[in-house]
Design a protein around this motif. Structure first.
Motif, PDB file in Angstrom:
ATOM      1  N   MET A   6       0.837  -1.199   0.000  1.00  0.00           N
ATOM      2  CA  MET A   6       0.000   0.000   0.000  1.00  0.00           C
ATOM      3  C   MET A   6       0.869   1.245   0.000  1.00  0.00           C
ATOM      4  O   MET A   6       1.937   1.267   0.627  1.00  0.00           O
ATOM      5  CB  MET A   6      -0.904  -0.001   1.228  1.00  0.00           C
ATOM      6  N   LYS A   7       0.404   2.273  -0.690  1.00  0.00           N
ATOM      7  CA  LYS A   7       1.116   3.536  -0.673  1.00  0.00           C
ATOM      8  C   LYS A   7       0.127   4.670  -0.931  1.00  0.00           C
ATOM      9  O   LYS A   7      -0.843   4.503  -1.668  1.00  0.00           O
ATOM     10  CB  LYS A   7       2.227   3.565  -1.724  1.00  0.00           C
ATOM     11  N   GLU A   8       0.401   5.799  -0.311  1.00  0.00           N
ATOM     12  CA  GLU A   8      -0.446   6.967  -0.506  1.00  0.00           C
ATOM     13  C   GLU A   8       0.423   8.202  -0.617  1.00  0.00           C
ATOM     14  O   GLU A   8       1.457   8.306   0.066  1.00  0.00           O
ATOM     15  CB  GLU A   8      -1.423   7.123   0.664  1.00  0.00           C
ATOM     16  N   SER A  35       8.690   8.448  -5.900  1.00  0.00           N
ATOM     17  CA  SER A  35       7.823   7.285  -5.823  1.00  0.00           C
ATOM     18  C   SER A  35       8.308   6.431  -4.666  1.00  0.00           C
ATOM     19  O   SER A  35       9.353   6.721  -4.073  1.00  0.00           O
ATOM     20  CB  SER A  35       7.823   6.485  -7.136  1.00  0.00           C
ATOM     21  N   VAL A  36       7.541   5.407  -4.316  1.00  0.00           N
ATOM     22  CA  VAL A  36       7.904   4.544  -3.191  1.00  0.00           C
ATOM     23  C   VAL A  36       7.630   3.096  -3.530  1.00  0.00           C
ATOM     24  O   VAL A  36       6.902   2.776  -4.467  1.00  0.00           O
ATOM     25  CB  VAL A  36       7.140   4.916  -1.892  1.00  0.00           C
ATOM     26  N   SER A  37       8.216   2.232  -2.723  1.00  0.00           N
ATOM     27  CA  SER A  37       7.996   0.795  -2.862  1.00  0.00           C
ATOM     28  C   SER A  37       7.913   0.183  -1.481  1.00  0.00           C
ATOM     29  O   SER A  37       8.746   0.462  -0.607  1.00  0.00           O
ATOM     30  CB  SER A  37       9.150   0.166  -3.642  1.00  0.00           C
ATOM     31  N   ARG A  38       6.902  -0.681  -1.290  1.00  0.00           N
ATOM     32  CA  ARG A  38       6.749  -1.395  -0.004  1.00  0.00           C
ATOM     33  C   ARG A  38       6.412  -2.841  -0.316  1.00  0.00           C
ATOM     34  O   ARG A  38       5.285  -3.268  -0.271  1.00  0.00           O
ATOM     35  CB  ARG A  38       5.624  -0.749   0.816  1.00  0.00           C
ATOM     36  N   GLU A  39       7.442  -3.615  -0.658  1.00  0.00           N
ATOM     37  CA  GLU A  39       7.264  -5.024  -1.006  1.00  0.00           C
ATOM     38  C   GLU A  39       7.267  -5.924   0.229  1.00  0.00           C
ATOM     39  O   GLU A  39       6.686  -7.008   0.220  1.00  0.00           O
ATOM     40  CB  GLU A  39       8.365  -5.461  -1.981  1.00  0.00           C
ATOM     41  N   LYS A  40       7.949  -5.472   1.277  1.00  0.00           N
ATOM     42  CA  LYS A  40       7.982  -6.214   2.539  1.00  0.00           C
ATOM     43  C   LYS A  40       7.586  -5.280   3.667  1.00  0.00           C
ATOM     44  O   LYS A  40       7.808  -4.072   3.602  1.00  0.00           O
ATOM     45  CB  LYS A  40       9.372  -6.789   2.785  1.00  0.00           C
ATOM     46  N   LYS A  41       7.050  -5.851   4.695  1.00  0.00           N
ATOM     47  CA  LYS A  41       6.517  -5.047   5.783  1.00  0.00           C
ATOM     48  C   LYS A  41       7.606  -4.181   6.418  1.00  0.00           C
ATOM     49  O   LYS A  41       7.358  -3.044   6.816  1.00  0.00           O
ATOM     50  CB  LYS A  41       5.901  -5.963   6.834  1.00  0.00           C
ATOM     51  N   GLU A  42       8.796  -4.716   6.539  1.00  0.00           N
ATOM     52  CA  GLU A  42       9.834  -4.004   7.274  1.00  0.00           C
ATOM     53  C   GLU A  42      10.573  -2.950   6.447  1.00  0.00           C
ATOM     54  O   GLU A  42      11.329  -2.169   7.006  1.00  0.00           O
ATOM     55  CB  GLU A  42      10.849  -5.003   7.847  1.00  0.00           C
ATOM     56  N   ARG A  43      10.357  -2.932   5.159  1.00  0.00           N
ATOM     57  CA  ARG A  43      11.162  -2.072   4.288  1.00  0.00           C
ATOM     58  C   ARG A  43      10.294  -1.118   3.480  1.00  0.00           C
ATOM     59  O   ARG A  43       9.323  -1.530   2.848  1.00  0.00           O
ATOM     60  CB  ARG A  43      11.999  -2.940   3.344  1.00  0.00           C
ATOM     61  N   PHE A  44      10.695   0.138   3.484  1.00  0.00           N
ATOM     62  CA  PHE A  44       9.968   1.166   2.735  1.00  0.00           C
ATOM     63  C   PHE A  44      11.005   2.008   2.001  1.00  0.00           C
ATOM     64  O   PHE A  44      11.850   2.646   2.625  1.00  0.00           O
ATOM     65  CB  PHE A  44       9.153   2.030   3.708  1.00  0.00           C
ATOM     66  N   SER A  45      10.951   1.966   0.683  1.00  0.00           N
ATOM     67  CA  SER A  45      11.963   2.627  -0.133  1.00  0.00           C
ATOM     68  C   SER A  45      11.401   3.877  -0.788  1.00  0.00           C
ATOM     69  O   SER A  45      10.272   3.868  -1.290  1.00  0.00           O
ATOM     70  CB  SER A  45      12.463   1.668  -1.219  1.00  0.00           C
ATOM     71  N   LEU A  46      12.200   4.906  -0.780  1.00  0.00           N
ATOM     72  CA  LEU A  46      11.854   6.154  -1.483  1.00  0.00           C
ATOM     73  C   LEU A  46      12.724   6.243  -2.719  1.00  0.00           C
ATOM     74  O   LEU A  46      13.929   6.042  -2.649  1.00  0.00           O
ATOM     75  CB  LEU A  46      12.108   7.362  -0.572  1.00  0.00           C
ATOM     76  N   ILE A  47      12.084   6.543  -3.844  1.00  0.00           N
ATOM     77  CA  ILE A  47      12.785   6.571  -5.127  1.00  0.00           C
ATOM     78  C   ILE A  47      12.667   7.958  -5.742  1.00  0.00           C
ATOM     79  O   ILE A  47      11.549   8.491  -5.850  1.00  0.00           O
ATOM     80  CB  ILE A  47      12.191   5.516  -6.084  1.00  0.00           C
ATOM     81  N   LEU A  48      13.803   8.511  -6.089  1.00  0.00           N
ATOM     82  CA  LEU A  48      13.819   9.752  -6.850  1.00  0.00           C
ATOM     83  C   LEU A  48      14.066   9.343  -8.297  1.00  0.00           C
ATOM     84  O   LEU A  48      15.147   8.865  -8.646  1.00  0.00           O
ATOM     85  CB  LEU A  48      14.929  10.687  -6.363  1.00  0.00           C
ATOM     86  N   GLU A  49      13.048   9.473  -9.114  1.00  0.00           N
ATOM     87  CA  GLU A  49      13.108   8.939 -10.468  1.00  0.00           C
ATOM     88  C   GLU A  49      14.218   9.595 -11.302  1.00  0.00           C
ATOM     89  O   GLU A  49      14.910   8.938 -12.061  1.00  0.00           O
ATOM     90  CB  GLU A  49      11.753   9.126 -11.151  1.00  0.00           C
ATOM     91  N   SER A  50      14.371  10.885 -11.165  1.00  0.00           N
ATOM     92  CA  SER A  50      15.411  11.635 -11.880  1.00  0.00           C
ATOM     93  C   SER A  50      15.798  12.801 -10.970  1.00  0.00           C
ATOM     94  O   SER A  50      15.133  13.828 -10.952  1.00  0.00           O
ATOM     95  CB  SER A  50      14.874  12.143 -13.212  1.00  0.00           C
ATOM     96  N   ALA A  51      16.857  12.597 -10.211  1.00  0.00           N
ATOM     97  CA  ALA A  51      17.203  13.554  -9.160  1.00  0.00           C
ATOM     98  C   ALA A  51      17.441  14.958  -9.727  1.00  0.00           C
ATOM     99  O   ALA A  51      18.056  15.120 -10.792  1.00  0.00           O
ATOM    100  CB  ALA A  51      18.432  13.077  -8.413  1.00  0.00           C
ATOM    101  N   SER A  52      16.962  15.936  -8.976  1.00  0.00           N
ATOM    102  CA  SER A  52      17.190  17.333  -9.341  1.00  0.00           C
ATOM    103  C   SER A  52      17.756  18.070  -8.136  1.00  0.00           C
ATOM    104  O   SER A  52      17.639  17.615  -6.993  1.00  0.00           O
ATOM    105  CB  SER A  52      15.890  17.992  -9.796  1.00  0.00           C
TER     106      SER A  52
END
Lengths: 114, 111
Positions: free
Chosen positions: A54-56, A65-82
């Motif tokens: 889930m993500k909001e 953007s973000v990714s939460r594939e496992k309960k313990e891990r939450f990743s933040l993604i900068l698609e093209s850093a500025s």
């Protein structure tokens, strides 16, 4: 003692790079959050997740953007850093179902985009 | 959504004096108000919180007051010490939802 661990304390990336910021918590918390902290602006919510998969969007999700594939891990993604994404990034977690309970924060990742 | 305003942005006091930081919120349904302290180079840590059914809460030298009618809450630190120097953030949330933070107050306790 709840531990929220952010994989990098300092990062320097180039403009246009794809950047991954990782956050891991070890207390089985359902809720996880990503904030950025800038002087004079406080902590602003980028994305959050109430459970796995889930993500909001928070208040300032653009460029992230973000990714939460496992309960313990939450990743933040900068698609093209500025350069305007140069900031301190803080991850936090909280047990679900506890209304009157604060977050536990990680130590932060200071990201510099050059 | 919720909006939290925090004042002052900087506060300088003499050791032993009291310090007061004030916050206002916009969402009348908010019912949880925590305060965080962030020392230089460290993570924010929860120092005290208050629920909407309580008007005041104390923990040793710190206290928080809440005025639901006016939608504002305050942090009070008495007998300030140098180790109280830090950035303080207020926050508000409705139920178990996400916290909305204020912009922070840099407190400096001078010897």
């Amino acid at each position: 003692d709840v531990k929220v661990t952010q994989s990098s304390r300092y990062l320097v990336k180039r403009t246009g790079e794809k950047v991954f910021l990782e956050c891991v918590q070890d207390m089985d918390h359902e809720n996880m959050f990503w904030y950025r902290q800038d002087p004079g602006l406080g902590l602003r919510l980028i994305y959050f997740s109430y459970d796995v998969k889930m993500k909001e969007k928070g208040d300032i999700p653009e460029g992230y953007s973000v990714s939460r594939e496992k309960k313990e891990r939450f990743s933040l993604i900068l698609e093209s850093a500025s350069t305007n994404q140069t900031s301190m990034y803080l991850c936090a977690s909280k047990k679900a179902g506890l209304q009157f309970y604060g977050y536990t924060f990680g130590s932060g990742t200071r990201l510099t985009v050059v | 959504g919720e909006n939290v305003e925090q004042h002052p942005s900087t506060l300088s006091v003499q050791e032993g004096d009291s310090a007061v930081i004030k916050c206002t919120y916009s969402d009348s349904a908010s019912n949880y108000f925590p305060w965080y302290k962030q020392e230089l180079g460290k993570r924010p840590q929860l120092i005290i919180d208050i629920r909407s059914n309580v008007g005041e809460k104390k923990d040793q030298r710190i206290a928080v007051t809440l005025n639901k009618t006016a939608k504002h809450f305050s942090l009070h630190i008495t007998e300030t010490q140098p180790e109280d120097s830090a950035v303080y953030f207020c926050a508000a949330a409705r139920g178990g939802n996400k916290l909305t933070f204020g912009t922070g107050t840099q407190l400096k306790v001078e010897l």
